[in-house]
Design an enzyme around this catalytic site. Structure first.
Site, PDB file in Angstrom:
ATOM      1  CG  HIS A  88      -1.939   0.990   1.342  1.00  8.37           C
ATOM      2  ND1 HIS A  88      -1.672   2.302   1.695  1.00  8.37           N
ATOM      3  CD2 HIS A  88      -3.287   0.920   1.175  1.00  8.37           C
ATOM      4  CE1 HIS A  88      -2.810   2.989   1.726  1.00  8.37           C
ATOM      5  NE2 HIS A  88      -3.800   2.174   1.408  1.00  8.37           N
ATOM      6  CE  LYS A 136      -7.524  -0.366   5.871  1.00  4.67           C
ATOM      7  NZ  LYS A 136      -8.480   0.097   4.857  1.00  4.67           N
TER       8      LYS A 136
END
Length: 407
Positions: free
Chosen positions: A124, A227
Protein backbone atom coordinates in the site's frame (compact mmCIF):
# COMPACT_ATOMS: atom_id res chain seq x y z
CA UNK A 1 -17.13 -18.57 21.87
CA UNK A 2 -17.46 -22.35 21.70
CA UNK A 3 -18.70 -23.62 18.35
CA UNK A 4 -19.55 -21.64 15.26
CA UNK A 5 -21.52 -18.42 15.76
CA UNK A 6 -25.04 -17.97 14.47
CA UNK A 7 -24.00 -15.86 11.49
CA UNK A 8 -27.54 -14.64 10.82
CA UNK A 9 -27.71 -13.30 14.38
CA UNK A 10 -24.23 -11.78 14.02
CA UNK A 11 -25.34 -9.90 10.94
CA UNK A 12 -28.14 -8.41 13.01
CA UNK A 13 -25.51 -6.69 15.15
CA UNK A 14 -24.69 -4.30 12.28
CA UNK A 15 -27.34 -1.59 11.84
CA UNK A 16 -26.03 -0.25 8.55
CA UNK A 17 -26.48 -3.59 6.81
CA UNK A 18 -30.26 -3.17 6.95
CA UNK A 19 -30.07 -0.25 4.49
CA UNK A 20 -31.38 -0.15 0.99
CA UNK A 21 -29.50 1.57 -1.85
CA UNK A 22 -31.33 2.65 -5.00
CA UNK A 23 -34.33 0.76 -3.69
CA UNK A 24 -32.43 -2.52 -3.34
CA UNK A 25 -30.97 -4.28 -0.29
CA UNK A 26 -27.42 -3.17 0.35
CA UNK A 27 -24.76 -5.75 -0.44
CA UNK A 28 -21.67 -4.29 1.23
CA UNK A 29 -18.50 -5.76 -0.30
CA UNK A 30 -15.99 -3.07 0.64
CA UNK A 31 -14.74 -4.22 4.02
CA UNK A 32 -11.09 -3.98 2.92
CA UNK A 33 -11.77 -0.25 2.64
CA UNK A 34 -13.51 0.03 6.00
CA UNK A 35 -15.33 -2.48 8.13
CA UNK A 36 -18.87 -1.92 9.33
CA UNK A 37 -19.49 -1.28 13.02
CA UNK A 38 -21.51 -3.50 15.36
CA UNK A 39 -24.01 -1.96 17.74
CA UNK A 40 -21.72 -2.51 20.73
CA UNK A 41 -18.99 -0.33 19.19
CA UNK A 42 -21.44 2.42 18.34
CA UNK A 43 -22.91 2.23 21.84
CA UNK A 44 -19.49 2.41 23.52
CA UNK A 45 -18.60 5.61 21.69
CA UNK A 46 -22.03 7.08 22.43
CA UNK A 47 -21.73 6.13 26.11
CA UNK A 48 -18.34 7.83 26.42
CA UNK A 49 -19.65 11.15 25.12
CA UNK A 50 -22.87 10.93 27.11
CA UNK A 51 -21.45 9.86 30.47
CA UNK A 52 -17.64 10.00 30.66
CA UNK A 53 -16.39 12.72 28.31
CA UNK A 54 -13.15 14.16 29.69
CA UNK A 55 -9.50 14.31 28.68
CA UNK A 56 -7.13 11.53 29.65
CA UNK A 57 -4.18 11.72 32.06
CA UNK A 58 -4.86 15.38 32.89
CA UNK A 59 -7.39 15.52 35.70
CA UNK A 60 -8.03 13.88 39.07
CA UNK A 61 -11.78 14.41 38.98
CA UNK A 62 -14.09 11.45 38.45
CA UNK A 63 -14.72 11.99 34.75
CA UNK A 64 -11.01 12.34 34.04
CA UNK A 65 -10.26 9.12 35.90
CA UNK A 66 -13.05 7.26 34.11
CA UNK A 67 -11.86 8.45 30.71
CA UNK A 68 -8.25 7.52 31.45
CA UNK A 69 -9.19 4.10 32.80
CA UNK A 70 -11.35 3.31 29.75
CA UNK A 71 -8.70 4.53 27.31
CA UNK A 72 -5.93 2.51 28.94
CA UNK A 73 -8.25 -0.50 29.21
CA UNK A 74 -8.54 -0.41 25.42
CA UNK A 75 -4.75 -0.56 25.17
CA UNK A 76 -4.80 -3.60 27.42
CA UNK A 77 -7.44 -5.33 25.29
CA UNK A 78 -5.38 -4.74 22.17
CA UNK A 79 -2.24 -6.07 23.85
CA UNK A 80 -3.99 -9.30 24.83
CA UNK A 81 -5.55 -9.58 21.36
CA UNK A 82 -2.11 -9.39 19.73
CA UNK A 83 -0.27 -11.32 22.50
CA UNK A 84 2.12 -8.48 23.32
CA UNK A 85 3.10 -6.33 26.29
CA UNK A 86 0.92 -3.34 27.01
CA UNK A 87 3.92 -0.99 27.18
CA UNK A 88 4.89 -1.90 23.61
CA UNK A 89 1.67 -0.56 22.04
CA UNK A 90 1.49 3.02 20.76
CA UNK A 91 -2.10 4.13 20.17
CA UNK A 92 -2.35 6.30 17.07
CA UNK A 93 -4.61 7.25 14.16
CA UNK A 94 -3.86 4.18 12.06
CA UNK A 95 -1.30 2.40 9.94
CA UNK A 96 -0.27 5.48 7.96
CA UNK A 97 0.68 7.33 11.14
CA UNK A 98 2.31 4.23 12.60
CA UNK A 99 4.61 3.66 9.62
CA UNK A 100 5.50 7.34 9.47
CA UNK A 101 6.39 7.15 13.16
CA UNK A 102 8.83 4.32 12.43
CA UNK A 103 10.18 6.18 9.40
CA UNK A 104 10.92 9.43 11.21
CA UNK A 105 11.80 8.17 14.69
CA UNK A 106 13.66 4.97 13.86
CA UNK A 107 14.86 5.16 10.24
CA UNK A 108 15.67 8.84 9.76
CA UNK A 109 18.30 9.02 12.53
CA UNK A 110 19.92 5.74 11.47
CA UNK A 111 19.95 5.30 7.69
CA UNK A 112 23.00 6.41 5.74
CA UNK A 113 23.73 7.03 2.05
CA UNK A 114 23.78 3.73 0.20
CA UNK A 115 21.68 1.87 2.76
CA UNK A 116 18.80 -0.06 1.20
CA UNK A 117 15.13 -0.05 2.14
CA UNK A 118 13.57 -3.20 0.69
CA UNK A 119 9.86 -3.19 -0.14
CA UNK A 120 7.53 -5.52 -2.03
CA UNK A 121 5.57 -4.73 -5.18
CA UNK A 122 2.26 -5.28 -3.39
CA UNK A 123 2.66 -2.61 -0.70
CA UNK A 124 0.00 0.00 0.00
CA UNK A 125 1.19 3.56 -0.56
CA UNK A 126 1.34 3.95 3.24
CA UNK A 127 4.26 1.50 3.20
CA UNK A 128 5.96 3.11 0.22
CA UNK A 129 5.73 6.90 0.36
CA UNK A 130 7.13 7.37 3.90
CA UNK A 131 10.20 5.38 2.89
CA UNK A 132 10.63 7.45 -0.26
CA UNK A 133 10.63 10.59 1.88
CA UNK A 134 13.20 9.11 4.23
CA UNK A 135 15.36 7.92 1.34
CA UNK A 136 15.38 11.44 -0.10
CA UNK A 137 16.60 12.85 3.21
CA UNK A 138 19.19 10.19 4.05
CA UNK A 139 20.55 9.07 0.70
CA UNK A 140 19.19 5.57 1.23
CA UNK A 141 18.00 3.59 -1.78
CA UNK A 142 14.70 1.77 -2.25
CA UNK A 143 14.69 -1.64 -3.89
CA UNK A 144 11.63 -3.70 -4.76
CA UNK A 145 10.94 -7.42 -4.48
CA UNK A 146 8.61 -8.54 -7.24
CA UNK A 147 5.75 -10.98 -7.52
CA UNK A 148 4.85 -14.16 -9.32
CA UNK A 149 2.11 -13.99 -11.98
CA UNK A 150 -0.53 -15.31 -9.55
CA UNK A 151 0.10 -12.42 -7.15
CA UNK A 152 2.23 -14.38 -4.70
CA UNK A 153 5.40 -12.83 -3.40
CA UNK A 154 8.47 -14.28 -5.14
CA UNK A 155 10.19 -15.48 -1.98
CA UNK A 156 13.36 -16.63 -3.74
CA UNK A 157 13.78 -13.17 -5.24
CA UNK A 158 12.95 -11.52 -1.91
CA UNK A 159 15.52 -13.54 0.02
CA UNK A 160 18.13 -12.96 -2.70
CA UNK A 161 17.48 -9.22 -2.40
CA UNK A 162 18.28 -9.31 1.35
CA UNK A 163 21.87 -8.19 0.84
CA UNK A 164 24.24 -6.64 3.35
CA UNK A 165 23.11 -3.16 2.29
CA UNK A 166 19.49 -3.78 3.32
CA UNK A 167 18.74 -2.20 6.68
CA UNK A 168 14.95 -2.30 6.66
CA UNK A 169 12.26 -4.44 5.06
CA UNK A 170 8.66 -3.25 4.69
CA UNK A 171 6.14 -5.98 3.91
CA UNK A 172 2.39 -6.29 4.05
CA UNK A 173 0.90 -9.21 5.95
CA UNK A 174 -2.08 -9.36 3.56
CA UNK A 175 -2.38 -7.51 0.25
CA UNK A 176 -5.26 -5.05 0.23
CA UNK A 177 -5.65 -5.55 -3.54
CA UNK A 178 -4.98 -9.24 -4.13
CA UNK A 179 -5.78 -10.77 -0.76
CA UNK A 180 -2.43 -12.59 -0.87
CA UNK A 181 -1.41 -13.73 2.61
CA UNK A 182 2.35 -13.44 2.92
CA UNK A 183 4.33 -15.89 5.10
CA UNK A 184 5.51 -13.07 7.32
CA UNK A 185 6.99 -15.31 10.02
CA UNK A 186 9.24 -16.99 7.45
CA UNK A 187 10.12 -13.65 5.88
CA UNK A 188 10.96 -12.07 9.24
CA UNK A 189 13.07 -15.07 10.25
CA UNK A 190 15.18 -14.71 7.10
CA UNK A 191 15.49 -10.97 7.70
CA UNK A 192 16.62 -11.49 11.30
CA UNK A 193 19.39 -13.83 10.13
CA UNK A 194 20.74 -10.89 8.11
CA UNK A 195 20.22 -8.20 10.75
CA UNK A 196 17.40 -6.51 8.80
CA UNK A 197 14.73 -4.58 10.69
CA UNK A 198 11.20 -5.58 9.66
CA UNK A 199 8.07 -3.43 9.45
CA UNK A 200 4.86 -5.38 8.84
CA UNK A 201 1.65 -3.71 7.67
CA UNK A 202 -1.09 -5.69 9.35
CA UNK A 203 -4.07 -3.59 8.33
CA UNK A 204 -5.68 -6.32 6.23
CA UNK A 205 -4.66 -9.22 8.47
CA UNK A 206 -5.82 -8.35 11.99
CA UNK A 207 -9.54 -8.04 11.05
CA UNK A 208 -9.63 -11.48 9.46
CA UNK A 209 -7.33 -13.90 11.27
CA UNK A 210 -5.66 -14.50 14.60
CA UNK A 211 -2.41 -12.52 14.77
CA UNK A 212 0.28 -13.46 17.28
CA UNK A 213 2.95 -10.80 16.87
CA UNK A 214 5.71 -12.58 18.85
CA UNK A 215 5.22 -15.64 16.64
CA UNK A 216 5.76 -13.46 13.56
CA UNK A 217 9.04 -12.17 14.92
CA UNK A 218 8.97 -8.71 13.37
CA UNK A 219 10.40 -5.49 14.80
CA UNK A 220 7.36 -3.30 14.09
CA UNK A 221 3.71 -4.15 13.36
CA UNK A 222 1.11 -1.57 12.32
CA UNK A 223 -2.66 -1.87 12.16
CA UNK A 224 -5.73 0.26 11.54
CA UNK A 225 -8.80 0.13 13.78
CA UNK A 226 -11.52 1.06 11.32
CA UNK A 227 -10.90 -2.07 9.23
CA UNK A 228 -11.53 -4.30 12.27
CA UNK A 229 -15.00 -2.97 13.19
CA UNK A 230 -13.58 -0.05 15.18
CA UNK A 231 -14.02 3.69 14.65
CA UNK A 232 -12.04 5.67 12.11
CA UNK A 233 -8.95 7.52 13.27
CA UNK A 234 -7.73 4.65 15.46
CA UNK A 235 -4.84 2.27 15.19
CA UNK A 236 -1.75 0.78 16.77
CA UNK A 237 1.96 0.62 16.31
CA UNK A 238 3.55 -2.31 18.09
CA UNK A 239 7.31 -2.19 18.45
CA UNK A 240 9.93 -4.11 20.37
CA UNK A 241 10.56 -2.34 23.63
CA UNK A 242 14.23 -1.88 22.82
CA UNK A 243 13.31 0.10 19.69
CA UNK A 244 10.76 2.30 21.47
CA UNK A 245 13.24 3.16 24.21
CA UNK A 246 15.88 4.14 21.63
CA UNK A 247 13.57 6.23 19.43
CA UNK A 248 13.18 10.01 19.84
CA UNK A 249 9.69 11.55 19.88
CA UNK A 250 7.93 12.03 16.57
CA UNK A 251 5.64 14.85 17.73
CA UNK A 252 6.02 17.22 20.65
CA UNK A 253 3.38 18.53 23.01
CA UNK A 254 1.39 17.53 26.03
CA UNK A 255 1.38 14.02 27.53
CA UNK A 256 4.63 12.93 25.85
CA UNK A 257 6.74 14.69 28.51
CA UNK A 258 7.72 14.25 32.14
CA UNK A 259 9.07 17.75 32.70
CA UNK A 260 9.45 20.82 30.50
CA UNK A 261 11.94 23.64 31.09
CA UNK A 262 13.24 26.21 28.66
CA UNK A 263 16.70 24.74 29.10
CA UNK A 264 15.51 21.25 28.21
CA UNK A 265 12.68 18.72 28.35
CA UNK A 266 12.53 15.25 29.86
CA UNK A 267 10.43 13.00 27.64
CA UNK A 268 7.92 10.46 28.89
CA UNK A 269 8.55 6.75 28.77
CA UNK A 270 7.23 4.76 25.81
CA UNK A 271 4.56 4.29 24.64
CA UNK A 272 3.29 7.67 25.90
CA UNK A 273 6.41 9.36 24.52
CA UNK A 274 4.82 8.93 21.09
CA UNK A 275 1.29 10.03 21.99
CA UNK A 276 1.50 13.82 22.00
CA UNK A 277 -1.68 15.83 22.49
CA UNK A 278 -5.24 14.78 23.14
CA UNK A 279 -5.82 11.38 21.53
CA UNK A 280 -8.93 9.97 19.90
CA UNK A 281 -10.26 8.82 23.27
CA UNK A 282 -13.75 7.80 22.22
CA UNK A 283 -12.40 6.13 19.09
CA UNK A 284 -9.98 3.93 20.97
CA UNK A 285 -12.58 3.03 23.56
CA UNK A 286 -14.71 1.96 20.58
CA UNK A 287 -11.76 -0.02 19.22
CA UNK A 288 -11.53 -1.79 22.55
CA UNK A 289 -15.20 -2.73 22.21
CA UNK A 290 -14.46 -4.00 18.69
CA UNK A 291 -11.67 -6.20 20.05
CA UNK A 292 -14.08 -7.64 22.62
CA UNK A 293 -16.61 -8.31 19.88
CA UNK A 294 -14.13 -10.04 17.56
CA UNK A 295 -12.71 -12.04 20.44
CA UNK A 296 -16.16 -13.24 21.43
CA UNK A 297 -16.81 -14.43 17.87
CA UNK A 298 -13.41 -16.10 17.72
CA UNK A 299 -10.87 -15.21 15.07
CA UNK A 300 -10.67 -18.84 13.92
CA UNK A 301 -14.44 -18.80 13.34
CA UNK A 302 -14.13 -15.54 11.43
CA UNK A 303 -11.33 -16.89 9.24
CA UNK A 304 -13.31 -20.04 8.47
CA UNK A 305 -16.47 -18.09 7.62
CA UNK A 306 -14.63 -15.72 5.30
CA UNK A 307 -12.81 -18.60 3.58
CA UNK A 308 -16.21 -20.13 2.77
CA UNK A 309 -17.47 -16.85 1.34
CA UNK A 310 -14.26 -16.42 -0.69
CA UNK A 311 -14.55 -19.89 -2.18
CA UNK A 312 -18.22 -19.35 -3.05
CA UNK A 313 -17.57 -15.95 -4.65
CA UNK A 314 -14.52 -17.15 -6.57
CA UNK A 315 -16.47 -20.07 -8.02
CA UNK A 316 -19.46 -17.89 -8.95
CA UNK A 317 -17.31 -15.22 -10.58
CA UNK A 318 -15.29 -17.78 -12.50
CA UNK A 319 -18.46 -18.75 -14.35
CA UNK A 320 -19.06 -15.23 -15.71
CA UNK A 321 -17.91 -14.78 -19.27
CA UNK A 322 -15.39 -12.01 -19.77
CA UNK A 323 -14.61 -11.61 -16.06
CA UNK A 324 -10.96 -11.86 -15.09
CA UNK A 325 -9.82 -12.28 -11.48
CA UNK A 326 -6.51 -10.61 -10.69
CA UNK A 327 -4.58 -12.37 -7.95
CA UNK A 328 -5.00 -16.11 -7.55
CA UNK A 329 -2.41 -16.94 -4.92
CA UNK A 330 -3.11 -20.22 -3.12
CA UNK A 331 -3.23 -18.54 0.30
CA UNK A 332 -5.70 -15.66 0.18
CA UNK A 333 -7.89 -13.54 2.40
CA UNK A 334 -11.45 -12.78 1.27
CA UNK A 335 -10.50 -10.14 -1.29
CA UNK A 336 -11.12 -10.45 -5.03
CA UNK A 337 -9.87 -7.90 -7.54
CA UNK A 338 -11.36 -8.27 -10.98
CA UNK A 339 -12.06 -6.70 -14.35
CA UNK A 340 -14.73 -7.31 -16.96
CA UNK A 341 -13.80 -7.14 -20.63
CA UNK A 342 -14.85 -3.90 -22.27
CA UNK A 343 -15.67 -2.11 -19.01
CA UNK A 344 -13.67 0.43 -17.03
CA UNK A 345 -13.51 -0.41 -13.35
CA UNK A 346 -15.27 2.83 -12.36
CA UNK A 347 -18.14 2.23 -14.79
CA UNK A 348 -18.51 -1.31 -13.52
CA UNK A 349 -18.61 -0.19 -9.88
CA UNK A 350 -21.14 2.54 -10.69
CA UNK A 351 -23.48 0.08 -12.38
CA UNK A 352 -23.10 -2.42 -9.54
CA UNK A 353 -24.02 0.33 -7.10
CA UNK A 354 -27.30 0.79 -8.96
CA UNK A 355 -27.96 -2.87 -8.12
CA UNK A 356 -27.26 -2.20 -4.44
CA UNK A 357 -23.77 -3.73 -4.52
CA UNK A 358 -20.92 -1.72 -2.99
CA UNK A 359 -17.47 -2.56 -4.34
CA UNK A 360 -14.41 -0.38 -4.61
CA UNK A 361 -12.87 0.66 -7.91
CA UNK A 362 -9.57 2.36 -8.63
CA UNK A 363 -5.90 1.75 -7.92
CA UNK A 364 -6.56 0.96 -4.23
CA UNK A 365 -3.57 3.04 -3.10
CA UNK A 366 -1.30 0.57 -4.89
CA UNK A 367 -0.09 2.17 -8.12
CA UNK A 368 3.03 -0.04 -8.42
CA UNK A 369 0.87 -3.15 -8.21
CA UNK A 370 -1.45 -1.87 -10.95
CA UNK A 371 1.64 -1.24 -13.08
CA UNK A 372 2.80 -4.83 -12.50
CA UNK A 373 -0.50 -6.17 -13.87
CA UNK A 374 -0.56 -3.53 -16.65
CA UNK A 375 -3.98 -2.16 -15.66
CA UNK A 376 -4.98 1.36 -14.58
CA UNK A 377 -7.52 0.15 -12.03
CA UNK A 378 -9.55 -2.83 -10.86
CA UNK A 379 -12.81 -3.49 -9.09
CA UNK A 380 -12.42 -5.09 -5.70
CA UNK A 381 -14.98 -7.11 -3.78
CA UNK A 382 -13.92 -7.67 -0.18
CA UNK A 383 -15.91 -9.86 2.18
CA UNK A 384 -16.30 -9.99 5.94
CA UNK A 385 -17.88 -12.46 8.33
CA UNK A 386 -21.12 -10.44 8.36
CA UNK A 387 -21.68 -11.08 4.65
CA UNK A 388 -23.89 -13.97 3.56
CA UNK A 389 -23.95 -16.61 0.86
CA UNK A 390 -27.17 -15.03 -0.41
CA UNK A 391 -25.21 -11.82 -0.91
CA UNK A 392 -22.61 -13.72 -2.92
CA UNK A 393 -25.40 -14.93 -5.20
CA UNK A 394 -26.86 -11.41 -5.44
CA UNK A 395 -23.42 -10.08 -6.34
CA UNK A 396 -22.98 -12.69 -9.06
CA UNK A 397 -26.44 -11.94 -10.46
CA UNK A 398 -25.64 -8.22 -10.50
CA UNK A 399 -22.37 -8.89 -12.32
CA UNK A 400 -24.18 -10.92 -14.96
CA UNK A 401 -26.76 -8.17 -15.43
CA UNK A 402 -24.09 -5.48 -15.70
CA UNK A 403 -22.08 -7.65 -18.10
CA UNK A 404 -25.11 -7.85 -20.41
CA UNK A 405 -25.62 -4.08 -20.23
CA UNK A 406 -22.02 -3.52 -21.26
CA UNK A 407 -21.96 -6.16 -24.01
Amino acid sequence: MSGAPDWAAVRGDFPLLTRTVHGKPLVYLDSANTGQKPECVIASVDDFFRRHNANVSRAVHTLGSEATDAYEAARGKLARFLNVRIDELVLCSGTTFAINLVAYSWALPRLQPGDVILLTRMEHHANIVPWQLIAQRTGAVIKVADLLPDGSLDLDALFAAMTLEVKLLGVTHVSNVLGTINPVATICREARKRGIITVVDGSQAVPHMAVDIPAIGCDFYALTGHKMCGPTGTGVLWAKREHLEAMPPFLGGGEMIKEVRFDGTVFNDPPHRFEAGTPNIAGHIGLGAAVDYLSDLGMANIAEREAELLAHATEAMSQIEGLHIIGTAPDKAAVISFLVEGAHAHDLATLLDLEGVAVRSGHHCAHPLMQFFCVPATCRASFAFYNTHDEVEAFAAALIKVRRLLA
